[in-house]
Design a protein around this motif. Structure first.
Motif, PDB file in Angstrom:
ATOM      1  N   HIS A 391      21.512  -2.501  -6.427  1.00 26.19           N
ATOM      2  CA  HIS A 391      20.345  -3.262  -5.988  1.00 26.19           C
ATOM      3  C   HIS A 391      19.186  -3.174  -6.967  1.00 26.19           C
ATOM      4  O   HIS A 391      18.092  -3.617  -6.677  1.00 26.19           O
ATOM      5  CB  HIS A 391      19.896  -2.774  -4.602  1.00 26.19           C
ATOM      6  N   GLY A 392      19.435  -2.561  -8.108  1.00 29.15           N
ATOM      7  CA  GLY A 392      18.381  -2.507  -9.100  1.00 29.15           C
ATOM      8  C   GLY A 392      17.215  -1.656  -8.686  1.00 29.15           C
ATOM      9  O   GLY A 392      16.063  -2.013  -8.900  1.00 29.15           O
ATOM     10  N   ASP A 393      17.477  -0.509  -8.029  1.00 25.74           N
ATOM     11  CA  ASP A 393      16.385   0.294  -7.514  1.00 25.74           C
ATOM     12  C   ASP A 393      15.887   1.314  -8.521  1.00 25.74           C
ATOM     13  O   ASP A 393      15.097   2.173  -8.188  1.00 25.74           O
ATOM     14  CB  ASP A 393      16.803   1.002  -6.213  1.00 25.74           C
ATOM     15  N   GLU A 394      16.347   1.224  -9.758  1.00 22.01           N
ATOM     16  CA  GLU A 394      15.843   2.131 -10.795  1.00 22.01           C
ATOM     17  C   GLU A 394      15.055   1.322 -11.821  1.00 22.01           C
ATOM     18  O   GLU A 394      15.476   1.122 -12.948  1.00 22.01           O
ATOM     19  CB  GLU A 394      17.015   2.865 -11.465  1.00 22.01           C
ATOM     20  N   ASP A 395      13.929   0.841 -11.396  1.00 19.76           N
ATOM     21  CA  ASP A 395      13.117   0.010 -12.268  1.00 19.76           C
ATOM     22  C   ASP A 395      11.995   0.857 -12.852  1.00 19.76           C
ATOM     23  O   ASP A 395      11.074   1.223 -12.158  1.00 19.76           O
ATOM     24  CB  ASP A 395      12.549  -1.179 -11.473  1.00 19.76           C
ATOM     25  N   ASP A 396      12.086   1.169 -14.141  1.00 19.03           N
ATOM     26  CA  ASP A 396      11.096   2.023 -14.772  1.00 19.03           C
ATOM     27  C   ASP A 396      10.115   1.222 -15.622  1.00 19.03           C
ATOM     28  O   ASP A 396       9.464   1.763 -16.507  1.00 19.03           O
ATOM     29  CB  ASP A 396      11.791   3.065 -15.652  1.00 19.03           C
ATOM     30  N   SER A 397       9.986  -0.047 -15.332  1.00 17.01           N
ATOM     31  CA  SER A 397       9.136  -0.879 -16.163  1.00 17.01           C
ATOM     32  C   SER A 397       7.674  -0.488 -16.053  1.00 17.01           C
ATOM     33  O   SER A 397       6.888  -0.745 -16.941  1.00 17.01           O
ATOM     34  CB  SER A 397       9.321  -2.350 -15.778  1.00 17.01           C
ATOM     35  N   ASP A 398       7.310   0.124 -14.944  1.00 15.07           N
ATOM     36  CA  ASP A 398       5.930   0.525 -14.731  1.00 15.07           C
ATOM     37  C   ASP A 398       5.914   2.015 -14.444  1.00 15.07           C
ATOM     38  O   ASP A 398       6.670   2.493 -13.609  1.00 15.07           O
ATOM     39  CB  ASP A 398       5.336  -0.267 -13.556  1.00 15.07           C
ATOM     40  N   GLU A 399       5.066   2.754 -15.092  1.00 14.61           N
ATOM     41  CA  GLU A 399       5.113   4.209 -15.009  1.00 14.61           C
ATOM     42  C   GLU A 399       4.969   4.716 -13.588  1.00 14.61           C
ATOM     43  O   GLU A 399       5.744   5.528 -13.131  1.00 14.61           O
ATOM     44  CB  GLU A 399       3.993   4.802 -15.896  1.00 14.61           C
ATOM     45  N   HIS A 400       3.983   4.253 -12.861  1.00  8.89           N
ATOM     46  CA  HIS A 400       3.786   4.739 -11.499  1.00  8.89           C
ATOM     47  C   HIS A 400       3.367   3.604 -10.563  1.00  8.89           C
ATOM     48  O   HIS A 400       2.626   3.806  -9.620  1.00  8.89           O
ATOM     49  CB  HIS A 400       2.735   5.855 -11.456  1.00  8.89           C
ATOM     50  N   GLY A 401       3.827   2.440 -10.807  1.00  7.33           N
ATOM     51  CA  GLY A 401       3.442   1.349  -9.931  1.00  7.33           C
ATOM     52  C   GLY A 401       4.189   0.100 -10.273  1.00  7.33           C
ATOM     53  O   GLY A 401       5.168   0.103 -10.990  1.00  7.33           O
ATOM     54  N   ASP A 402       3.722  -1.016  -9.759  1.00  5.30           N
ATOM     55  CA  ASP A 402       4.377  -2.298  -9.961  1.00  5.30           C
ATOM     56  C   ASP A 402       3.303  -3.360  -9.951  1.00  5.30           C
ATOM     57  O   ASP A 402       2.341  -3.295  -9.186  1.00  5.30           O
ATOM     58  CB  ASP A 402       5.404  -2.555  -8.855  1.00  5.30           C
ATOM     59  N   ALA A 403       3.485  -4.369 -10.801  1.00  7.87           N
ATOM     60  CA  ALA A 403       2.473  -5.420 -10.889  1.00  7.87           C
ATOM     61  C   ALA A 403       2.303  -6.148  -9.568  1.00  7.87           C
ATOM     62  O   ALA A 403       1.252  -6.730  -9.299  1.00  7.87           O
ATOM     63  CB  ALA A 403       2.854  -6.405 -11.998  1.00  7.87           C
ATOM     64  N   ALA A 404       3.356  -6.130  -8.723  1.00  3.70           N
ATOM     65  CA  ALA A 404       3.301  -6.849  -7.455  1.00  3.70           C
ATOM     66  C   ALA A 404       2.806  -5.973  -6.312  1.00  3.70           C
ATOM     67  O   ALA A 404       2.806  -6.395  -5.165  1.00  3.70           O
ATOM     68  CB  ALA A 404       4.689  -7.406  -7.121  1.00  3.70           C
ATOM     69  N   ASP A 405       2.390  -4.761  -6.595  1.00  2.00           N
ATOM     70  CA  ASP A 405       1.933  -3.855  -5.543  1.00  2.00           C
ATOM     71  C   ASP A 405       0.732  -4.433  -4.807  1.00  2.00           C
ATOM     72  O   ASP A 405      -0.197  -4.984  -5.407  1.00  2.00           O
ATOM     73  CB  ASP A 405       1.551  -2.499  -6.134  1.00  2.00           C
ATOM     74  N   ASP A 406       0.764  -4.273  -3.485  1.00  2.00           N
ATOM     75  CA  ASP A 406      -0.354  -4.687  -2.649  1.00  2.00           C
ATOM     76  C   ASP A 406      -1.424  -3.591  -2.684  1.00  2.00           C
ATOM     77  O   ASP A 406      -1.120  -2.398  -2.577  1.00  2.00           O
ATOM     78  CB  ASP A 406       0.134  -4.919  -1.220  1.00  2.00           C
ATOM     79  N   GLU A 407      -2.679  -3.981  -2.834  1.00  2.00           N
ATOM     80  CA  GLU A 407      -3.758  -3.001  -2.977  1.00  2.00           C
ATOM     81  C   GLU A 407      -3.863  -2.105  -1.757  1.00  2.00           C
ATOM     82  O   GLU A 407      -4.009  -0.881  -1.878  1.00  2.00           O
ATOM     83  CB  GLU A 407      -5.081  -3.733  -3.217  1.00  2.00           C
ATOM     84  N   ASN A 408      -3.776  -2.688  -0.557  1.00  2.00           N
ATOM     85  CA  ASN A 408      -3.896  -1.882   0.661  1.00  2.00           C
ATOM     86  C   ASN A 408      -2.732  -0.898   0.809  1.00  2.00           C
ATOM     87  O   ASN A 408      -2.924   0.244   1.227  1.00  2.00           O
ATOM     88  CB  ASN A 408      -3.967  -2.792   1.893  1.00  2.00           C
ATOM     89  N   MET A 409      -1.519  -1.338   0.438  1.00  2.00           N
ATOM     90  CA  MET A 409      -0.375  -0.422   0.535  1.00  2.00           C
ATOM     91  C   MET A 409      -0.469   0.674  -0.516  1.00  2.00           C
ATOM     92  O   MET A 409       0.001   1.795  -0.291  1.00  2.00           O
ATOM     93  CB  MET A 409       0.933  -1.198   0.387  1.00  2.00           C
ATOM     94  N   SER A 410      -1.064   0.370  -1.658  1.00  2.00           N
ATOM     95  CA  SER A 410      -1.279   1.416  -2.651  1.00  2.00           C
ATOM     96  C   SER A 410      -2.243   2.469  -2.124  1.00  2.00           C
ATOM     97  O   SER A 410      -2.072   3.672  -2.362  1.00  2.00           O
ATOM     98  CB  SER A 410      -1.823   0.802  -3.947  1.00  2.00           C
ATOM     99  N   ILE A 411      -3.248   2.025  -1.383  1.00  2.00           N
ATOM    100  CA  ILE A 411      -4.194   2.961  -0.769  1.00  2.00           C
ATOM    101  C   ILE A 411      -3.470   3.829   0.257  1.00  2.00           C
ATOM    102  O   ILE A 411      -3.687   5.049   0.329  1.00  2.00           O
ATOM    103  CB  ILE A 411      -5.363   2.189  -0.118  1.00  2.00           C
ATOM    104  N   VAL A 412      -2.605   3.198   1.070  1.00  2.00           N
ATOM    105  CA  VAL A 412      -1.830   3.953   2.061  1.00  2.00           C
ATOM    106  C   VAL A 412      -0.960   4.995   1.378  1.00  2.00           C
ATOM    107  O   VAL A 412      -0.905   6.159   1.789  1.00  2.00           O
ATOM    108  CB  VAL A 412      -0.964   2.994   2.909  1.00  2.00           C
ATOM    109  N   ARG A 413      -0.271   4.601   0.317  1.00  2.00           N
ATOM    110  CA  ARG A 413       0.615   5.517  -0.385  1.00  2.00           C
ATOM    111  C   ARG A 413      -0.171   6.678  -0.993  1.00  2.00           C
ATOM    112  O   ARG A 413       0.238   7.843  -0.889  1.00  2.00           O
ATOM    113  CB  ARG A 413       1.387   4.759  -1.470  1.00  2.00           C
ATOM    114  N   ASN A 414      -1.283   6.396  -1.633  1.00  2.00           N
ATOM    115  CA  ASN A 414      -2.095   7.450  -2.235  1.00  2.00           C
ATOM    116  C   ASN A 414      -2.664   8.389  -1.176  1.00  2.00           C
ATOM    117  O   ASN A 414      -2.759   9.604  -1.394  1.00  2.00           O
ATOM    118  CB  ASN A 414      -3.228   6.831  -3.060  1.00  2.00           C
TER     119      ASN A 414
END
Length: 426
Positions: A391-414
């Motif tokens: 399923h392509g779940d080893e995507d290392d293109s971004d060190e600790h995130g993803d360009a498509a990350d939602d800002e609110n979900m990033s806040i939740v995760r942090n």
């Protein structure tokens, strides 16, 4: 006008009699042909549906075999993959609510037994003929009758218990490792592969071949009781998880089918998904381990902000992987589905998940579920499974995130990661 002679009148009368006789002969011949065709159709119907001489004979009929299995301790689980009382309850439910009816030739329980035996052991029609003492046509027809009944049944059982998710799952509420950090989590989502067969007539269906098999991609959601709450099957096997989720949301938009997470709630997803609204993904990157197997292979425990979060996330999300394992180990048909129509193959995926849910809710003892309940780290060993990174779940293109990350979900995760770190320090 000169009057016709007697000879001419007689000749004309004779011609008219000949035409009438020819017409009557034609009508009679037409009637005989239609009667013959009707007789042939009636004979064929009688032979096929009414008079069925058993090619094989046995003291133990199909129905007697079902009774024997249900009355022998442990035999029902080995044969039908569920306890006897679960089988009986399921049969009663399908008859009273979902349109599965007995006929002169077969009880509803025997039809259900045929369906379950096919799914549990991937038995051929010929083998079923030998065991249940019915023709191949009857076996096939009863299989489809049960399948139709279970399609309606699955709509009622593959769903969240509460679409508003008012209650916090016990798995989170009662475990200090997850509470109160993941209090907004309501389940886990992931994809898996099921082998399929695509005939030339259905070449418009997208698929890839893995070791000679066509593959359909399945996406499912489960809660922390290992109950599937949503399933969608049928994509080409090379599809990326994020693409499948996007297409599903677009396909079912406005249909009130997909259980969208309410505000403040979310599903856990692996690194193959972006950290989007309603779907909490782990931190990505080469320096942030995620899968539990990576931690088990190493003597170094999770360390640092990202790994501590990822380890807790993976420990909670593995419920979907355990659910897939129990589901696949129970129904052997999933490893090599016969050459049914592709739409039927997709239905079998959903129906076996519905049966998985019914067994989970009604079984007193179940070998696979009991192992999972006894050990939260137990992972069913699925034979012939090869879902490693499909399923392509080893995507290392971004060190600790993803360009498509939602800002609110990033806040939740942090926020969760910070809370876990504070607990670790205290």
């Amino acid at each position: 006008m000169e009057s016709m002679s007697e000879d001419e009148v007689a000749a004309e009368d004779q011609d008219m009699d000949g035409e009438i006789l020819l017409q009557q002969t034609h009508e009679n011949l037409k009637m005989y042909v239609l009667a013959t065709l009707g007789l042939i159709v009636c004979i064929q119907y009688y032979v096929k549906y009414i008079y069925k001489q058993n090619i094989r004979t046995s003291i133990c009929s199909g129905w007697q075999f079902v009774i024997e299995v249900l009355n022998t301790p442990g035999e029902s689980y080995r044969t039908f993959r569920m306890e006897s009382h679960v089988f009986i309850r399921l049969a009663e439910l399908l008859v009273t609510k979902y349109g599965l009816h007995p006929t002169r030739e077969m009880r509803a329980e025997e039809a259900l037994a045929i369906f379950l035996w096919i799914c549990a052991h991937n038995q051929s029609n010929r083998t079923l003929q030998t065991r249940f003492k019915h023709s191949g046509e009857t076996i096939s027809r009863k299989f489809n009758e049960v399948l139709t009944s279970l399609v309606t049944f699955s709509r009622d059982i593959i769903r969240p218990a509460d679409y508003n998710f008012k209650e916090v799952p016990r798995k989170i509420r009662d475990d200090y490792k997850f509470w109160p950090h993941f209090r907004g989590c309501i389940g886990a989502m992931d994809g898996t592969h099921v082998r399929a067969v695509v005939t030339p007539k259905e070449d418009e269906i997208p698929y890839i071949c893995i070791r000679g098999y066509a593959t359909q991609n399945v996406m499912a959601i489960c809660d922390f009781d290992m109950l599937f709450t949503f399933v969608e099957a049928g994509w080409e096997g090379s599809a990326h998880d994020s693409r499948i989720l996007t297409e599903t949301l677009a396909k079912l938009k406005g249909k009130n089918i997909f259980p969208y997470p309410p505000e403040g709630k979310y599903y856990l997803v692996d690194a193959g998904y972006s950290n989007s609204k309603g779907y909490l993904a782990p931190f990505k990157g080469k320096n942030a381990r995620y899968h539990l197997a990576d931690y088990k292979r190493s003597s170094q425990p999770p360390t640092g902000y990202f790994e501590i979060f990822n380890f807790a996330h993976a420990s909670l999300r593995n419920v979907i992987e355990r659910s897939f394992g129990v589901w696949k180990n129970r129904w052997r048909i999933l490893f090599n589905i016969p050459s049914y129509k592709f739409s039927t193959q997709c239905k079998i995926v959903g129906l076996t998940m519905a049966l998985h849910n019914f067994i989970r809710k009604n079984a007193v003892k179940d070998e696979e579920f009991d192992k999972c309940d006894a050990d939260p780290n137990y992972m069913p060993n699925v034979e012939d499974e090869d879902d490693s990174n499909v399923h392509g779940d080893e995507d290392d293109s971004d060190e600790h995130g993803d360009a498509a990350d939602d800002e609110n979900m990033s806040i939740v995760r942090n926020s969760i990661a910070t809370s876990l770190m504070n607990m670790r320090r205290s």
